[in-house]
Design an enzyme around this catalytic site. Sequence first.
Site, PDB file in Angstrom:
ATOM      1  N   LYS A  84      -2.189   4.693 -12.887  1.00 38.68           N
ATOM      2  CA  LYS A  84      -0.736   4.564 -12.506  1.00 38.68           C
ATOM      3  C   LYS A  84      -0.074   5.613 -13.426  1.00 38.68           C
ATOM      4  O   LYS A  84       0.076   5.347 -14.718  1.00 38.68           O
ATOM      5  CB  LYS A  84      -0.194   3.379 -12.937  1.00 38.68           C
ATOM      6  CG  LYS A  84       1.113   3.017 -12.334  1.00 38.68           C
ATOM      7  CD  LYS A  84       1.296   3.221 -10.656  1.00 38.68           C
ATOM      8  CE  LYS A  84       2.745   2.985 -10.339  1.00 38.68           C
ATOM      9  NZ  LYS A  84       2.678   3.064  -8.982  1.00 38.68           N
ATOM     10  N   SER A 142       2.788   3.171  -3.568  1.00 36.13           N
ATOM     11  CA  SER A 142       3.478   2.032  -4.424  1.00 36.13           C
ATOM     12  C   SER A 142       4.461   1.060  -3.537  1.00 36.13           C
ATOM     13  O   SER A 142       4.024   0.530  -2.652  1.00 36.13           O
ATOM     14  CB  SER A 142       4.149   2.927  -5.541  1.00 36.13           C
ATOM     15  OG  SER A 142       4.033   2.269  -6.804  1.00 36.13           O
TER      16      SER A 142
END
Length: 593
Positions: A197, A390
Amino acid sequence: MKDFVKVMLAVICGYIVLKLIGFILMLVLFGAAFAGSGSTAPRSGVLDVDLSGFNLAEQTDENPMPTSAMMMSGNMVMVPTLGLRDAVEALKAAADDPAIPYVLLRADGMSAGVADVVEFRQALADFRTSGKPVIAYTENPGNGSYYLSTVADKIYMGKHHGGNNMLIGVSTQMMYLKDILDKLGVHVQLIRHGKYKSAGEMFIRSTASPENREQNQQMVNSLWSCFGGVAAQAREIPLDKFNALVDNLTLNLPEDFLENGLVDALVSHEELLEKLCTLAQVDDAKKLKLVPFVDYTLSKIQSIPGHNQVAVLHMDGEIVDGKDDYQNIAGDRFVQVIDKLRKDKNVKAVVLRVNSPGGSVSASEKIRAALDLLQAEKPLVASYGNYAASGGYWISNGCQKIYANPTSITGSIGVFSMIPEFSAVTRKVGVGIETVGSNKHSDMFSLVRPFDTQELAYMQASVEDIYERFVNLVADGRGMEPAAVDAIAQGRVWTGADALGIGLVDELGTLQDAITYAAALADYTSSDEYCVVDYPEPLTWIQELMLSFGSSTEEPSILADTPFEGLGKAVSALKAREPGVVYARLPYAMDIR
């Protein structure tokens, strides 16, 4: 008191007058910008697909508003935006239109997302199956424009030198600000789950993490495999030879493209006209009619929806909280749109067209809940554009079927929260801050002190809880075990081609493929039985004009339009992150040139 009232009335009247003057000035400028736009284009002739003359995006905007920068500079030339579906439908119509003998494709200077280019190329390939040719002309080929040109029967290149040939491969750049933020005294506290991430990583590192470099390398390799592989195959050049030409910077002059089989001929302007005339079966260039693709597309757009609708719900932009942000996917606004589609008896099925890098978890949750209610009553199919990552993947992974483009960026199943603190800055500039609070942690989001251990644990627990929720949502939506999702999650991004092999999407296909499948779920076997309608409806230019008089979501930056514009955007992004809010967002955006 009377004097005060008089002053206030004068101020209010003055404000209203200024607004009216500004409104009138905007109308004058807007009218001047479109003076002469009502000219009639020829209804028959060569379909001129000049991609420098329009933007290819999710939805059509034929009357774009001038930006403040354009008005300040006096440059009022505005480029219309064609929606991908409208552009594809126009090519379908042209294939059956006896007034259109062939397509002239000019891809130089195009502005489009990666996946949009791939779908548009497929539409051009479908046009060729009608027996009508596509002729491409290029002067400054780049990665995307050359890839698009290789769909053509013939590729002609300008023989003049001095062009800017940019067929050099795909790359991505990552900016890192830790060193400069350290000098400024800004400390960014990043709380996240997912070793891949990378959203927020730019603020806490000086270089890319190994995991981020790994995922970016795989991503650009996958993109180039699509673009370079398809281009090489179309020109019947071995892929290793094609890559060698690119790697060795062999493709520089027009003669290099011709000698290595990348184009069919080098032509002057007059020679190109001769070839176009021959194909159009006219004996004089004055008789050669070019039909602008924008005009042709706008003439083919359906304006009256029928009773049996397959709705295409465009989720285009960043996912944000609230309802008044018309430039993004505002959670409360889109919940209302989804509820309207669910209750509309004319809407028989919905295609969720996702082109979003994600954003607010709270808004994503609201949208997902509304979509779940819709899917309980009507077929819901997903189609991925340039991004469905996402938060974009959060809202869509539960659809009955997911179609992705090979170049769609998806996954990024991870969450983060980012809180800057400026205590070092205040000390440097000699500002003393005293805090008085009712409770021990009441000032934890004040941005003038770092988190303590307990506060960091508090934020991390929130991130972990949301990550677990994300993983379980994907597991339920995709019919996978949570452990299997976690293994391919951790915030990692995947192209659609790679996502297919790990179960994140069901099939590689176009928006039209998704529409056809959704219609079949609604028991429609022929396209004549239903119509396709886009939601939400684009703003009219009057609505955009009125919104321009409201508050702007963009802050002016002294770094804009300079080599440091990227830094300015990054700092603006840092400032825009609300303290304590958790995000599920992709760290970048991509276009192909």
